[in-house]
Design an enzyme around this catalytic site. Structure first.
Site, PDB file in Angstrom:
ATOM      1  N   ASP A  88       0.859  -1.181   0.000  1.00  0.00           N
ATOM      2  CA  ASP A  88       0.000   0.000   0.000  1.00  0.00           C
ATOM      3  C   ASP A  88       0.901   1.239   0.000  1.00  0.00           C
ATOM      4  O   ASP A  88       1.685   1.446   0.932  1.00  0.00           O
ATOM      5  CB  ASP A  88      -0.892  -0.022   1.242  1.00  0.00           C
ATOM      6  CG  ASP A  88      -2.020   1.001   1.174  1.00  0.00           C
ATOM      7  OD1 ASP A  88      -2.165   1.655   0.123  1.00  0.00           O
ATOM      8  OD2 ASP A  88      -2.747   1.128   2.168  1.00  0.00           O
ATOM      9  N   ASP A 136      -2.823   2.415  -6.162  1.00  0.00           N
ATOM     10  CA  ASP A 136      -1.796   2.506  -5.130  1.00  0.00           C
ATOM     11  C   ASP A 136      -1.727   1.314  -4.180  1.00  0.00           C
ATOM     12  O   ASP A 136      -1.006   1.363  -3.183  1.00  0.00           O
ATOM     13  CB  ASP A 136      -1.987   3.787  -4.308  1.00  0.00           C
ATOM     14  CG  ASP A 136      -3.315   3.829  -3.571  1.00  0.00           C
ATOM     15  OD1 ASP A 136      -4.219   3.061  -3.944  1.00  0.00           O
ATOM     16  OD2 ASP A 136      -3.441   4.628  -2.634  1.00  0.00           O
ATOM     17  N   GLU A 137      -2.434   0.234  -4.475  1.00  0.00           N
ATOM     18  CA  GLU A 137      -2.307  -0.940  -3.611  1.00  0.00           C
ATOM     19  C   GLU A 137      -2.600  -2.220  -4.383  1.00  0.00           C
ATOM     20  O   GLU A 137      -3.342  -2.218  -5.364  1.00  0.00           O
ATOM     21  CB  GLU A 137      -3.206  -0.832  -2.377  1.00  0.00           C
ATOM     22  CG  GLU A 137      -4.681  -0.750  -2.662  1.00  0.00           C
ATOM     23  CD  GLU A 137      -5.527  -0.756  -1.391  1.00  0.00           C
ATOM     24  OE1 GLU A 137      -5.220  -1.536  -0.455  1.00  0.00           O
ATOM     25  OE2 GLU A 137      -6.500   0.000  -1.333  1.00  0.00           O
TER      26      GLU A 137
END
Length: 362
Positions: free
Chosen positions: A16, A110-111
């Site tokens: 993350d 983003d993860e």
């Protein structure tokens, strides 16, 4: 690990990025470094898409109305989002993941989940893999990432929050069940505000309380989510990391602390949900033809409104326009609105060369 065991213990890593959009902006503009910034629009209907850690100290967070954020932090600097840049950085990060495993399941730009049980580097220790990936992300992009390592997706996701920012944590098979028992259910991944409120009414406040309920009880009150809750209360989550899945639908919803009665606050509350579902589609290279708006009133009655278009929605602005068209006719509402949700369906993988158009500013 016991070589006699029938199935090896899985090694799942959840990566993350830390304050991703805001960190990219601070990386690219040294004048923003060390200052409280919010990526998003500062106008009356603006919503914070991401907040730097300097802003979070003041209680500013993603999905917060911009006017509220500015009130909490008068020195807050608003920066227009650059989704084309964020997507390019996300692709760099994805290429790093691919050096370690083909089993990558992105959740957003983003993860992502990574299954490193059998990895391309032949590394035995998952914590070392996570540390190496984070170091490489820092080297290539200049950005910090946090990681959670565990034997299933649920616990890996929970672990990635334990030592943020720029840290990592591991939850072992030995420690997993006890970790879950001590955790408030409102912090469980997959338990939103509405579900947490319902659990609270049923006397379920912690993982231990959840574990004390029978499978039949959970199915009765939570339907198809019952077996999932029954499993995670015991530290069990059999979901696989699926790199190529095209889900039947992707959705997001939010329960509001106060019932909504006017169009503007409702449309404002939908903006972070739009960003979330669109971000998931972008990260997975998929598009949608059907948009469904869910409205739940104060008396818990709910309605849905849908629109299907001939081709995949080309840009986030098209999704915003459809949501506005679906929302407007319900006003004035017969009673207060407690929850709004968005679901995208009729999902298809986008053909090469048909990238969605990215909005460059609010």
């Amino acid at each position: 690990m016991n070589e006699m065991s029938a199935t090896p213990i899985r090694k799942i890593v959840h990566i993350d990025m830390d304050a991703f959009y805001a960190s990219v902006e601070q990386r690219d503009n040294r004048d923003l470094r060390g200052k409280p910034i919010a990526v998003g629009g500062s106008a009356a209907r603006g919503v914070v898409a991401a907040a730097s850690y300097e802003a979070r100290v003041y209680g500013v967070h993603s999905a917060m109305p911009s006017v509220t954020a500015k009130r909490k932090c008068p020195d807050l600097i608003f920066v227009p989002p650059r989704f084309d840049v964020y997507k390019a950085v996300s692709q760099q990060i994805r290429e790093i993941f691919a050096e370690y495993t083909p089993l990558i399941e992105p959740l957003s730009l983003d993860e992502a989940y990574l299954d490193v049980t059998d990895n391309l580097k032949g590394m035995e220790i998952a914590t070392e893999i996570a540390a190496e990936i984070r170091a490489k992300i820092k080297q290539v992009t200049g950005l910090n990432a946090s990681a959670g390592i565990s034997y299933n997706k649920f616990l890996a996701k929970m672990a990635s929050d334990l030592n943020k920012p720029n840290g990592q944590a591991v939850i072992t098979p030995k420690n997993g069940p006890a970790f879950v028992e001590a955790l408030p259910v409102k912090k469980f991944h997959g338990v939103g505000p509405a579900t947490a409120e319902k659990m609270h009414r049923l006397g379920i406040d912690t993982g231990a309380d959840l574990k004390g309920k029978t499978l039949e009880f959970l199915v009765e009150h939570f339907g198809k989510s019952g077996p999932y809750f029954y499993g995670i209360a015991r530290g069990i989550d059999e979901r696989q990391v699926k790199p190529d899945r095209v889900r039947k639908s992707v959705g997001a919803e939010d329960t509001f602390s106060q019932d909504l009665h006017a169009y503007e606050p409702a449309r404002e509350g939908l903006q972070p949900l739009i960003e979330k579902v669109w971000g998931h589609c972008e990260a997975n290279g998929i598009g949608a033809k059907t948009v469904t708006l869910k409205i739940k009133y104060a008396d818990f009655n709910q309605i849905t409104r849908s629109k299907t278009v001939p081709g995949l929605l080309p840009a986030i602005t098209d999704l915003e326009e459809i949501i506005s068209l679906l929302l407007a006719p319900i006003f004035p509402p017969p009673k207060g609105i407690r929850l709004l949700g968005i679901t995208l369906s009729s999902l298809e993988r986008r053909a090469p060369g048909t990238e969605p158009q990215l909005r460059l500013a609010f």
